[in-house]
Motif scaffolding. Structure first.
Motif, mmCIF file in Angstrom:
data_model
loop_
_atom_site.group_PDB
_atom_site.id
_atom_site.type_symbol
_atom_site.label_atom_id
_atom_site.label_comp_id
_atom_site.label_asym_id
_atom_site.label_seq_id
_atom_site.Cartn_x
_atom_site.Cartn_y
_atom_site.Cartn_z
ATOM 1 N N ILE A 1 46.772 41.033 36.528
ATOM 2 C CA ILE A 1 46.127 39.837 37.092
ATOM 3 C C ILE A 1 44.608 39.968 37.119
ATOM 4 O O ILE A 1 43.906 38.960 37.107
ATOM 5 C CB ILE A 1 46.676 39.468 38.490
ATOM 6 C CG1 ILE A 1 46.384 40.533 39.532
ATOM 7 C CG2 ILE A 1 48.163 39.142 38.416
ATOM 8 C CD1 ILE A 1 46.729 40.120 40.960
ATOM 9 N N ALA A 2 44.107 41.182 37.129
ATOM 10 C CA ALA A 2 42.653 41.382 37.136
ATOM 11 C C ALA A 2 42.004 40.829 35.871
ATOM 12 O O ALA A 2 40.815 40.510 35.873
ATOM 13 C CB ALA A 2 42.331 42.866 37.289
ATOM 14 N N LEU A 3 42.767 40.672 34.812
ATOM 15 C CA LEU A 3 42.238 40.201 33.532
ATOM 16 C C LEU A 3 42.053 38.683 33.466
ATOM 17 O O LEU A 3 41.466 38.185 32.514
ATOM 18 C CB LEU A 3 43.188 40.615 32.400
ATOM 19 C CG LEU A 3 43.445 42.113 32.245
ATOM 20 C CD1 LEU A 3 44.529 42.347 31.196
ATOM 21 C CD2 LEU A 3 42.155 42.826 31.877
ATOM 22 N N HIS A 4 42.547 37.954 34.461
ATOM 23 C CA HIS A 4 42.603 36.495 34.355
ATOM 24 C C HIS A 4 41.778 35.804 35.437
ATOM 25 O O HIS A 4 42.140 35.811 36.621
ATOM 26 C CB HIS A 4 44.058 36.034 34.414
ATOM 27 C CG HIS A 4 44.904 36.688 33.362
ATOM 28 N ND1 HIS A 4 44.697 36.495 32.016
ATOM 29 C CD2 HIS A 4 45.927 37.560 33.465
ATOM 30 C CE1 HIS A 4 45.571 37.204 31.334
ATOM 31 N NE2 HIS A 4 46.329 37.866 32.187
ATOM 32 N N ASP A 5 40.687 35.172 35.016
ATOM 33 C CA ASP A 5 39.813 34.463 35.956
ATOM 34 C C ASP A 5 40.464 33.222 36.558
ATOM 35 O O ASP A 5 40.002 32.713 37.574
ATOM 36 C CB ASP A 5 38.510 34.056 35.264
ATOM 37 C CG ASP A 5 37.629 35.245 34.956
ATOM 38 O OD1 ASP A 5 37.771 36.289 35.632
ATOM 39 O OD2 ASP A 5 36.789 35.129 34.042
ATOM 40 N N GLU A 6 41.529 32.728 35.940
ATOM 41 C CA GLU A 6 42.236 31.573 36.502
ATOM 42 C C GLU A 6 42.803 31.894 37.882
ATOM 43 O O GLU A 6 42.988 30.998 38.707
ATOM 44 C CB GLU A 6 43.389 31.144 35.576
ATOM 45 C CG GLU A 6 42.952 30.643 34.224
ATOM 46 C CD GLU A 6 42.890 31.734 33.155
ATOM 47 O OE1 GLU A 6 42.895 31.381 31.973
ATOM 48 O OE2 GLU A 6 42.833 32.934 33.508
ATOM 49 N N ILE A 7 43.085 33.160 38.132
ATOM 50 C CA ILE A 7 43.622 33.577 39.432
ATOM 51 C C ILE A 7 42.441 33.776 40.370
ATOM 52 O O ILE A 7 41.632 34.673 40.186
ATOM 53 C CB ILE A 7 44.448 34.869 39.300
ATOM 54 C CG1 ILE A 7 45.616 34.640 38.337
ATOM 55 C CG2 ILE A 7 44.943 35.332 40.671
ATOM 56 C CD1 ILE A 7 46.345 35.912 37.936
ATOM 57 N N THR A 8 42.349 32.911 41.382
ATOM 58 C CA THR A 8 41.216 32.968 42.303
ATOM 59 C C THR A 8 41.515 33.778 43.554
ATOM 60 O O THR A 8 40.598 34.247 44.218
ATOM 61 C CB THR A 8 40.775 31.553 42.706
ATOM 62 O OG1 THR A 8 41.863 30.876 43.344
ATOM 63 C CG2 THR A 8 40.315 30.759 41.476
ATOM 64 N N GLU A 9 42.789 33.920 43.896
ATOM 65 C CA GLU A 9 43.202 34.731 45.039
ATOM 66 C C GLU A 9 44.574 35.309 44.750
ATOM 67 O O GLU A 9 45.382 34.685 44.072
ATOM 68 C CB GLU A 9 43.307 33.893 46.322
ATOM 69 C CG GLU A 9 42.009 33.366 46.842
ATOM 70 C CD GLU A 9 42.186 32.602 48.153
ATOM 71 O OE1 GLU A 9 42.944 33.079 49.021
ATOM 72 O OE2 GLU A 9 41.578 31.537 48.276
ATOM 73 N N ALA A 10 44.831 36.484 45.308
ATOM 74 C CA ALA A 10 46.148 37.102 45.176
ATOM 75 C C ALA A 10 46.470 37.820 46.477
ATOM 76 O O ALA A 10 45.629 38.536 47.010
ATOM 77 C CB ALA A 10 46.175 38.081 44.009
ATOM 78 N N SER A 11 47.677 37.606 46.963
ATOM 79 C CA SER A 11 48.109 38.231 48.217
ATOM 80 C C SER A 11 49.488 38.845 48.039
ATOM 81 O O SER A 11 50.371 38.239 47.426
ATOM 82 C CB SER A 11 48.185 37.197 49.347
ATOM 83 O OG SER A 11 46.941 36.576 49.550
ATOM 84 N N ILE A 12 49.658 40.036 48.588
ATOM 85 C CA ILE A 12 50.981 40.639 48.684
ATOM 86 C C ILE A 12 51.624 40.024 49.923
ATOM 87 O O ILE A 12 50.991 39.946 50.976
ATOM 88 C CB ILE A 12 50.883 42.165 48.838
ATOM 89 C CG1 ILE A 12 50.208 42.778 47.610
ATOM 90 C CG2 ILE A 12 52.265 42.778 49.062
ATOM 91 C CD1 ILE A 12 49.887 44.258 47.758
ATOM 92 N N VAL A 13 52.870 39.573 49.790
ATOM 93 C CA VAL A 13 53.520 38.866 50.892
ATOM 94 C C VAL A 13 54.923 39.409 51.144
ATOM 95 O O VAL A 13 55.492 40.110 50.313
ATOM 96 C CB VAL A 13 53.606 37.347 50.599
ATOM 97 C CG1 VAL A 13 52.222 36.728 50.510
ATOM 98 C CG2 VAL A 13 54.404 37.058 49.334
#
Length: 157
Positions: free
Chosen positions: A88-100
């Motif tokens: 996911i670090a490779l993709h600027d489309e992802i603005t936030e990521a949370s472990i849930v």
């Protein structure tokens, strides 16, 4: 670091407007400019203020689609967590990521120009990250509250 009521007011004001001059901030929290600057630097040094940035209007910049994506991973794969984080670090489309907790492992906030770009992102990039087992996307129709910052702010006023 122990924070007092003045520190709380400083944090609240900066959270509302990180572009405040030290003079204006000092007036708003009833301090001299030098005392205010000392406190702000102490809050920065303690890591309570992590940085300052502009808040951009994604829609006006042409990124009209926002989606929330629940991702479930195959946890039997060795290094599944690290592999996904690297992916996911490779993709600027992802603005936030949370472990849930719950049915999925991660929740991602994704921004793209439109539905076609989102579909391409999911099909060509996100679903191809090793270990991705299941995706469930929710398109944001309209944001009704977007505060950012931290809570509880009401007690800091």
């Amino acid at each position: 670091m122990q924070i007092d009521a003045i520190d709380q007011r400083i944090l609240y004001r900066l959270q509302e407007n990180g572009h405040l001059s030290n003079q204006d901030l000092a007036e708003q929290v009833s301090l001299s400019p030098s005392a205010c600057l000392r406190r702000v630097r102490a809050l920065e040094d303690a890591g309570l203020i992590r940085g300052y940035r502009a808040v951009l209007d994604a829609e006006k910049l042409g990124f009209e689609l926002e989606a929330i994506v629940h991702v479930s991973l195959d946890q039997s794969r060795p290094g599944w967590h690290e592999e996904f984080l690297a992916g996911i670090a490779l993709h600027d489309e992802i603005t936030e990521a949370s472990i849930v907790t719950g049915a999925s492992n991660y929740i991602l906030a994704v921004r793209t120009r439109n539905l076609a770009a989102f579909s391409n992102f999911v099909e060509d990039k996100l679903s191809k990250i090793p270990g991705v087992r299941d995706l469930c996307s929710h398109i944001v129709m309209r944001k009704v509250k977007s505060r950012g910052g931290m809570l509880p702010l009401a007690s800091w006023r």
